[in-house]
Design an enzyme around this catalytic site. Sequence first.
Site, PDB file in Angstrom:
ATOM      1  N   LYS A   1     -17.966  -6.657   6.178  1.00 39.79           N
ATOM      2  CA  LYS A   1     -16.854  -7.205   6.438  1.00 39.79           C
ATOM      3  C   LYS A   1     -16.535  -7.127   7.821  1.00 39.79           C
ATOM      4  O   LYS A   1     -17.194  -6.521   8.629  1.00 39.79           O
ATOM      5  CB  LYS A   1     -15.570  -6.650   5.677  1.00 39.79           C
ATOM      6  CG  LYS A   1     -15.829  -6.701   4.204  1.00 39.79           C
ATOM      7  CD  LYS A   1     -14.497  -6.033   3.683  1.00 39.79           C
ATOM      8  CE  LYS A   1     -14.491  -6.552   2.119  1.00 39.79           C
ATOM      9  NZ  LYS A   1     -13.160  -6.131   1.417  1.00 39.79           N
TER      10      LYS A   1
ATOM     11  N   ARG B   1      -1.836  -5.544  -8.367  1.00 42.62           N
ATOM     12  CA  ARG B   1      -1.013  -6.685  -8.322  1.00 42.62           C
ATOM     13  C   ARG B   1      -0.772  -7.635  -9.469  1.00 42.62           C
ATOM     14  O   ARG B   1       0.126  -7.870 -10.005  1.00 42.62           O
ATOM     15  CB  ARG B   1      -1.062  -7.373  -6.939  1.00 42.62           C
ATOM     16  CG  ARG B   1      -0.865  -6.653  -5.670  1.00 42.62           C
ATOM     17  CD  ARG B   1      -1.405  -7.439  -4.502  1.00 42.62           C
ATOM     18  NE  ARG B   1      -2.803  -7.731  -4.656  1.00 42.62           N
ATOM     19  CZ  ARG B   1      -3.632  -7.926  -3.568  1.00 42.62           C
ATOM     20  NH1 ARG B   1      -2.945  -8.026  -2.504  1.00 42.62           N
ATOM     21  NH2 ARG B   1      -4.731  -8.436  -3.770  1.00 42.62           N
TER      22      ARG B   1
ATOM     23  N   HIS C   1       0.839  -1.356   0.024  1.00 46.74           N
ATOM     24  CA  HIS C   1      -0.017  -0.079  -0.099  1.00 46.74           C
ATOM     25  C   HIS C   1       0.934   1.240  -0.056  1.00 46.74           C
ATOM     26  O   HIS C   1       0.721   2.152  -0.716  1.00 46.74           O
ATOM     27  CB  HIS C   1      -0.919   0.126   1.220  1.00 46.74           C
ATOM     28  CG  HIS C   1      -1.984  -1.183   1.401  1.00 46.74           C
ATOM     29  ND1 HIS C   1      -2.167  -1.927   2.232  1.00 46.74           N
ATOM     30  CD2 HIS C   1      -2.907  -1.221   0.295  1.00 46.74           C
ATOM     31  CE1 HIS C   1      -3.345  -2.732   2.191  1.00 46.74           C
ATOM     32  NE2 HIS C   1      -3.769  -2.336   1.034  1.00 46.74           N
TER      33      HIS C   1
END
Length: 167
Positions: free
Chosen positions: A43, A92, A19
């Site tokens: 979540k 990524r 990050h």
Amino acid sequence: MSERIAVYPGSFDPVTFGHLDILQRGLSVFDHIIIAVLNNSSKHPLFTVEERVALLKKSTAHLGAVTVDSFEGLLVDYAKKKNVSVVLRGLRAISDFEYELQIAAINKNLNPTIETCFMMTSNHYSFLSSSMVKEAAMYGGSVHELVPLPVEQALKQKFSSKHHPSD
């Protein structure tokens, strides 16, 4: 010329060197970046929103043009409230791109003035995810090279107060 500001949203549960890599490189493109911690009630994060904001503030204290904030609801509404039209997102792998492309498309549909800037993570961090860090830390693995010191300490504290998964 007006200041180039981007919002860098995410759960950051916890923040990793991946990050921070995106953030530091983003600062070479943008004059200021608002890190926006998503408060997603569906979540079950390891760290509370307040803890994640505090860890991000500690982990980015050495950087200048960064603000750490949190938000609930739609990112486009938050961006409009902050008068920001660019979203910074890290990628990524191809799997990230497919997901992020869908998010960028819906954001663009909800607010046509929103642009998403994708930045590839450095190869060194291409494997790194918050969930992998949490799992390694939960089993007592070293995360020293994966997260800033305040995060490493917070992970040790979180997992030392819980029973080991094999107990």
